[in-house]
Design an enzyme around this catalytic site. Structure first.
Site, PDB file in Angstrom:
ATOM      1  CG  HIS A 192     -96.697 -57.731   1.402  1.00  0.00           C
ATOM      2  ND1 HIS A 192     -96.480 -56.481   1.028  1.00  0.00           N
ATOM      3  CD2 HIS A 192     -97.229 -58.377   0.297  1.00  0.00           C
ATOM      4  CE1 HIS A 192     -96.633 -56.362  -0.312  1.00  0.00           C
ATOM      5  NE2 HIS A 192     -97.204 -57.557  -0.828  1.00  0.00           N
TER       6      HIS A 192
ATOM      7  CG  HIS B 283     -91.472 -56.104  -4.302  1.00  0.00           C
ATOM      8  ND1 HIS B 283     -92.013 -55.098  -3.536  1.00  0.00           N
ATOM      9  CD2 HIS B 283     -92.791 -56.330  -5.100  1.00  0.00           C
ATOM     10  CE1 HIS B 283     -93.202 -54.812  -3.526  1.00  0.00           C
ATOM     11  NE2 HIS B 283     -93.517 -55.756  -4.612  1.00  0.00           N
TER      12      HIS B 283
END
Length: 335
Positions: free
Chosen positions: A50, A125
């Site tokens: 992930h 991110h």
């Protein structure tokens, strides 16, 4: 751009973890029993990560366009970026280390950098990571050395990118992988045997309308990845069960995101501890037990993703599920 030096003890521990993880997983696809090579890849158990690229984020660059305006303002304070890093990093291992450890699915989020001239793109991110180009080259180097391994690159979030950025990125994908790219095909046709015969090693899933213009870009809807969006491990496991039951029998791959997602209040209560120490360490054993109880196949698990894939024996546990398919075959033969 190389991650900055320092914290050598942590880097050594990470290398030891990567080494242990990689002992027998670098060529796991090529080592699968012959009977499994004709199974659709959508029916095999495949380990993934992930926010796969988040092993390094740049505290010195601007906060990413994936963040709210209020966060961008707060991030002018240097301490805020240090805290953001603790919650943005979801992996410790580089692409190469993940690949050597058996990870074959990569969750990729991409952005241009504000104020930068040109069409360069970066992984993102919360904070910016390495250039996408550098990550793609690292993956390709591994594939050159391991010609029977197959990877899934899922480009599922794009930020601050217009069509010119997309054309630039797509051309770079084609440039680095070339004939290794698998063109869109009926999902059930795509087996390891099929990939090896055609000398393909890369499936690209591209969640943006331009995918229609390129034969090697698979539409995002062929890689559904339901997201539980919870901090509660019991709710997560129930969600994973429910979404597996609802999985399409044919025509798509399927991602089980075995991850917990912090809420604002979670971060506020545990600012300094970060994602790994607050949610991941404590819950990974229970998540791994759920993985061990799964079975691949038409209505079973396919791709399973995790944070910090080296903290437990995640990749090996997922790969081992494929043995259940062999047992099923043997039972069918005997009956």
């Amino acid at each position: 751009m190389r991650p900055p030096a320092g914290r050598e003890g942590g880097r050594r521990r990470r290398r030891r973890a990567a080494g242990a993880m990689a002992e027998s997983n670098a060529d796991w696809m090529g080592s699968l029993p012959a009977a499994l090579r004709s199974y659709p890849l959508s029916n095999l158990a495949i380990p993934g990560s992930h926010d796969s690229f988040s092993y390094w984020v740049d505290e010195k660059s601007p906060v990413g366009p994936d963040q709210a305006t209020a966060i961008k303002r707060l991030a002018r304070i240097s301490l805020v970026k240090k805290i953001m890093k603790k919650w943005s990093v979801t992996q410790n291992l580089t692409f190469k280390e993940q690949l050597e450890g058996g990870i074959r699915y990569f969750d990729l989020r991409v952005s241009s950098k504000p104020g930068e001239i040109g069409q360069e793109t970066y992984f993102i991110h919360g904070l910016f990571g390495i250039k996408v180009w550098d990550g793609l080259k690292e993956i390709n180097t591994f594939l050159e050395q391991h010609p029977k391994e197959v990877v899934f690159l899922d480009f599922n979030h794009f930020y601050a990118m217009d069509d010119s950025h997309h054309f630039f990125l797509i051309n770079r994908i084609h440039s680095v992988f070339g004939s290794k790219l698998c063109s869109v095909e009926c999902v059930e046709y795509v087996t390891l045997q099929y990939m090896w015969e055609k000398k393909h090693q890369v499936l690209i899933f591209y969640h943006y309308p331009l995918y229609t213009e390129y034969s090697f870009l698979w539409p995002g809807n062929k890689m559904p990845a339901p997201w539980a969006n919870t901090t509660n491990v019991h709710k997560l496991l129930q969600f994973l069960e429910t979404t597996l039951e609802e999985r399409s029998r044919y025509g798509t791959f399927h991602v089980s995101q075995a991850i917990l997602t912090p809420r604002v209040k979670t971060i506020a209560r545990h600012l300094i501890r970060g994602l790994k120490n607050t949610l991941v360490h404590r819950n990974l054993p229970m998540i791994l037990n759920w993985v061990k109880a799964q079975k691949p196949g038409v209505m079973g698990v396919n791709i399973i993703t995790s944070d910090f894939v080296e903290l437990v024996d995640f990749a090996a546990t997922v790969i081992a599920l494929n043995d259940l398919l062999l047992e099923e075959d043997e039972s069918a033969t005997k009956s």
